[in-house]
Design a protein around this motif. Sequence first.
Motif, mmCIF file in Angstrom:
data_model
loop_
_atom_site.group_PDB
_atom_site.id
_atom_site.type_symbol
_atom_site.label_atom_id
_atom_site.label_comp_id
_atom_site.label_asym_id
_atom_site.label_seq_id
_atom_site.Cartn_x
_atom_site.Cartn_y
_atom_site.Cartn_z
ATOM 1 N N SER A 107 0.947 -1.248 0.057
ATOM 2 C CA SER A 107 -0.018 0.061 -0.061
ATOM 3 C C SER A 107 0.779 1.176 -0.075
ATOM 4 C CB SER A 107 -0.940 0.010 1.142
ATOM 5 O OG SER A 107 0.051 0.003 2.478
ATOM 6 N N ARG A 108 0.461 2.260 -0.526
ATOM 7 C CA ARG A 108 0.985 3.672 -0.375
ATOM 8 C C ARG A 108 1.355 3.982 1.157
ATOM 9 N NH1 ARG A 108 0.808 9.078 0.738
ATOM 10 N NH2 ARG A 108 1.795 10.328 -0.796
ATOM 11 N N GLN A 109 0.652 3.543 2.054
ATOM 12 C CA GLN A 109 1.103 3.929 3.516
ATOM 13 C C GLN A 109 2.009 3.264 3.917
ATOM 14 O OE1 GLN A 109 -2.550 3.914 6.090
ATOM 15 N NE2 GLN A 109 -1.032 4.111 8.128
ATOM 16 N N GLU A 110 2.045 2.069 3.577
ATOM 17 C CA GLU A 110 3.374 0.972 3.828
ATOM 18 C C GLU A 110 4.634 1.545 3.196
ATOM 19 O OE1 GLU A 110 4.703 -3.610 3.979
ATOM 20 O OE2 GLU A 110 2.997 -3.114 3.029
ATOM 21 N N SER A 111 4.445 2.063 1.819
ATOM 22 C CA SER A 111 5.593 2.479 0.954
ATOM 23 C C SER A 111 6.476 3.684 1.904
ATOM 24 C CB SER A 111 5.333 2.556 -0.325
ATOM 25 O OG SER A 111 4.858 1.386 -1.007
ATOM 26 N N VAL A 112 5.453 4.433 2.241
ATOM 27 C CA VAL A 112 6.022 5.872 2.724
ATOM 28 C C VAL A 112 6.653 5.350 4.157
ATOM 29 C CG1 VAL A 112 5.391 8.048 3.793
ATOM 30 C CG2 VAL A 112 4.067 7.315 1.742
ATOM 31 N N ARG A 113 6.005 4.418 4.842
ATOM 32 C CA ARG A 113 6.977 4.077 5.938
ATOM 33 C C ARG A 113 8.033 3.470 5.917
ATOM 34 N NH1 ARG A 113 7.438 -0.335 8.416
ATOM 35 N NH2 ARG A 113 6.088 -1.455 7.160
ATOM 36 N N LEU A 114 8.032 2.561 4.808
ATOM 37 C CA LEU A 114 9.527 2.094 4.564
ATOM 38 C C LEU A 114 10.607 3.226 3.944
ATOM 39 C CD1 LEU A 114 8.285 -0.921 2.508
ATOM 40 C CD2 LEU A 114 9.276 -0.966 4.885
ATOM 41 N N GLY A 115 10.164 4.177 3.292
ATOM 42 C CA GLY A 115 10.954 5.014 3.061
ATOM 43 C C GLY A 115 11.464 6.196 4.260
ATOM 44 N N LEU A 116 10.614 6.297 5.320
ATOM 45 C CA LEU A 116 10.867 6.734 6.147
ATOM 46 C C LEU A 116 11.905 6.004 6.987
ATOM 47 C CD1 LEU A 116 7.172 8.083 7.690
ATOM 48 C CD2 LEU A 116 9.286 9.671 7.009
ATOM 49 N N ASP A 117 11.696 4.623 7.223
ATOM 50 C CA ASP A 117 12.652 3.944 7.846
ATOM 51 C C ASP A 117 13.960 4.032 7.263
ATOM 52 O OD1 ASP A 117 10.644 3.100 9.543
ATOM 53 O OD2 ASP A 117 10.219 1.181 8.555
#
Length: 262
Positions: A107-117
């Motif tokens: 999902s987009r939300q998961e992808s943004v979180r992975l980018g933040l990580d």
Amino acid sequence: MSDESRPSPAAPPAETSADTRTNTRTAVVIPAAGRGVRLGPGAPKALRALGGTPMLIHAVRAMAASRAVSLVVVVAPPDGAAEVKSLLDAHALPERTDFLVVPGGESRQESVRLGLDALPPEYDIVLVHDAARPLVPVDTVDAVIETVREGASAVVPALPLSDTVKQVEPAAVPGEPEPVVATPERARLRAVQTPQGFDRGTLVRAHETVSGEVTDDASMVERLGRTVVVVPGHEEAFKVTRPLDLVLAEAVLARRRLNDGF
């Protein structure tokens, strides 16, 4: 941190100003893992050509055009990080900006979180930008960053609406008539764009605590009870979602090249 990267960003310079906000470092996360089915069959939306260059490259260049941005993290399709890394390497990008590619999620939300990580700890301001908004002007990017620097937790660029908006009761069957239940006051409504800018700690906490369907990262911050502020957006920061949007984007790009040598 992913192996799919250029060399890690250099350590931040020592602060020389009493106002540490002027020394904050800014990174951008670009989720680009979606398929973009509304554009029709073919490559993922972010990799569709615009003026002979993938939209993702235009979006990356638009973010890197801001002298305040020193890192761009591209979140690629889960099985396409190597391809996206090769794509970035094949195109001229500003040397003052570092680039990092990480695999995304479902999902987009998961992808943004992975980018933040994947962000190094020295970055205090984070922008989240749609790869499908390839033509956002640098003035808009700078306005978002400056507003976060001035103390806002979350900032979104947005435009007033030109159309009247109706709230409806969704039809049980798609395509059937839908009854109108309200007409919101248009003067109080805005069409939100990206990049959206955040104090890093606020955005990380939103991704750690907010669950459920959201349409943008600012909505997650709102659910924390934090204030989100709006700065003026730009008509050329539209989202390329449907084939007609791609035609418009080609026209805007052609005009820029004619007038500005863009």
